[in-house]
Design an enzyme around this catalytic site. Sequence first.
Site, PDB file in Angstrom:
ATOM      1  N   TYR A  42       1.000  -1.168  -0.066  1.00  0.00           N
ATOM      2  CA  TYR A  42      -0.093  -0.097  -0.005  1.00  0.00           C
ATOM      3  C   TYR A  42       0.888   1.241   0.039  1.00  0.00           C
ATOM      4  O   TYR A  42       1.702   1.597   0.985  1.00  0.00           O
ATOM      5  CB  TYR A  42      -0.963   0.010   1.175  1.00  0.00           C
ATOM      6  CG  TYR A  42      -2.025  -1.005   1.234  1.00  0.00           C
ATOM      7  CD1 TYR A  42      -2.532  -1.644   0.225  1.00  0.00           C
ATOM      8  CD2 TYR A  42      -2.864  -1.127   2.530  1.00  0.00           C
ATOM      9  CE1 TYR A  42      -3.510  -2.595   0.013  1.00  0.00           C
ATOM     10  CE2 TYR A  42      -4.014  -2.131   2.467  1.00  0.00           C
ATOM     11  CZ  TYR A  42      -4.209  -2.609   1.127  1.00  0.00           C
ATOM     12  OH  TYR A  42      -5.089  -3.675   1.331  1.00  0.00           O
ATOM     13  N   PHE A 197     -13.600  -4.693  -1.022  1.00  0.00           N
ATOM     14  CA  PHE A 197     -14.848  -3.819  -2.210  1.00  0.00           C
ATOM     15  C   PHE A 197     -16.268  -3.946  -1.756  1.00  0.00           C
ATOM     16  O   PHE A 197     -16.978  -4.675  -2.299  1.00  0.00           O
ATOM     17  CB  PHE A 197     -14.617  -4.567  -3.497  1.00  0.00           C
ATOM     18  CG  PHE A 197     -13.115  -4.284  -4.125  1.00  0.00           C
ATOM     19  CD1 PHE A 197     -12.361  -3.232  -3.784  1.00  0.00           C
ATOM     20  CD2 PHE A 197     -12.491  -5.517  -4.894  1.00  0.00           C
ATOM     21  CE1 PHE A 197     -10.955  -3.182  -4.497  1.00  0.00           C
ATOM     22  CE2 PHE A 197     -11.670  -5.301  -5.350  1.00  0.00           C
ATOM     23  CZ  PHE A 197     -10.614  -4.289  -5.123  1.00  0.00           C
ATOM     24  N   PRO A 198     -16.751  -3.619  -0.425  1.00  0.00           N
ATOM     25  CA  PRO A 198     -17.654  -3.836   0.109  1.00  0.00           C
ATOM     26  C   PRO A 198     -18.955  -3.229  -0.375  1.00  0.00           C
ATOM     27  O   PRO A 198     -19.873  -3.297  -0.205  1.00  0.00           O
ATOM     28  CB  PRO A 198     -17.628  -3.398   1.700  1.00  0.00           C
ATOM     29  CG  PRO A 198     -16.486  -2.275   1.595  1.00  0.00           C
ATOM     30  CD  PRO A 198     -15.668  -2.761   0.478  1.00  0.00           C
ATOM     31  N   GLY A 200     -18.335  -2.680  -4.088  1.00  0.00           N
ATOM     32  CA  GLY A 200     -18.261  -2.835  -5.285  1.00  0.00           C
ATOM     33  C   GLY A 200     -17.593  -1.828  -6.206  1.00  0.00           C
ATOM     34  O   GLY A 200     -17.250  -0.842  -5.635  1.00  0.00           O
TER      35      GLY A 200
END
Length: 285
Positions: A42, A197-198, A200
Amino acid sequence: MSRIGYGAAQLPRLHDRRGEAVALVRRAIELGVDHLDTAEFYGFGFANHVIREVLRPDDDVLVVTKIGADPNPGGPLPLRTAQRPEQLRASVEDNLRSLGVDRLPVVNLRRLDTGPGVRPHGDQVVDLDDQLAAMTELRDEGKIGAIGLSSVTIDGLRRALPAGIACVQNAYSLVARDDEEMLRLCAAEGVAWVPFFPLGGAFPSMPKVTDEPAVHAVAGSLGVTPSQVGLAWLLQHAPNVLLIPGTADTAHLEANMAVSDIVFDDAARATLDAVESRSGNVPLG
């Protein structure tokens, strides 16, 4: 443990404003965040270094890292797969150094078997048993505390459970519920389900929760945002769900933390549960 943590994937957006990055993570902890999700790749170590600067001995914050990919400055993608056992060990050492600790409490192995994103090729196609052997050795040595899995299939999870799995991170949201059976298996086995990716929409192939009319309708009726509805649905969908929404904005951080106060009545819950699930698991390569 709080059911809402903070994911540091977006923290590198503040690379040139380090003070803001530090203040953001500090604010997360002030709001009750007690688990942080990070990785050496990251921001080429930026997120880890910020977390190291922020955390104090009395914060009692669990830091969860992931391995299976390494930073790739100057490459076509900002990371490269690093799936071989010796690479996993090297990635653990990199995270230990950048976080300034001698033990990583939880380490997720990013398998790349499923979900949106790259697929391993050549010598990066490694048997799960070989990887688990390396992870178990690292745990036995005290360099990691618990083992998690990411982007794993249900068959892979079943194979891994005897090794002791603390959590699973897969792409999952209201509009992409391919892994429903795996979520139930995790609940039965006492394994935390941590969706990434809660909402989307991270790739063009992925549907977005906030595009759904039903989500907007429920949000309007409750006076909250569609994003908050999508996160709150996850919390209320299964008791073993832990959230790690990421942001580089303090207002968004505060909105994310507020979703634990949202409660759906039966009608709202039925409306959301009826939203069609559409697969977003299209590999990039």
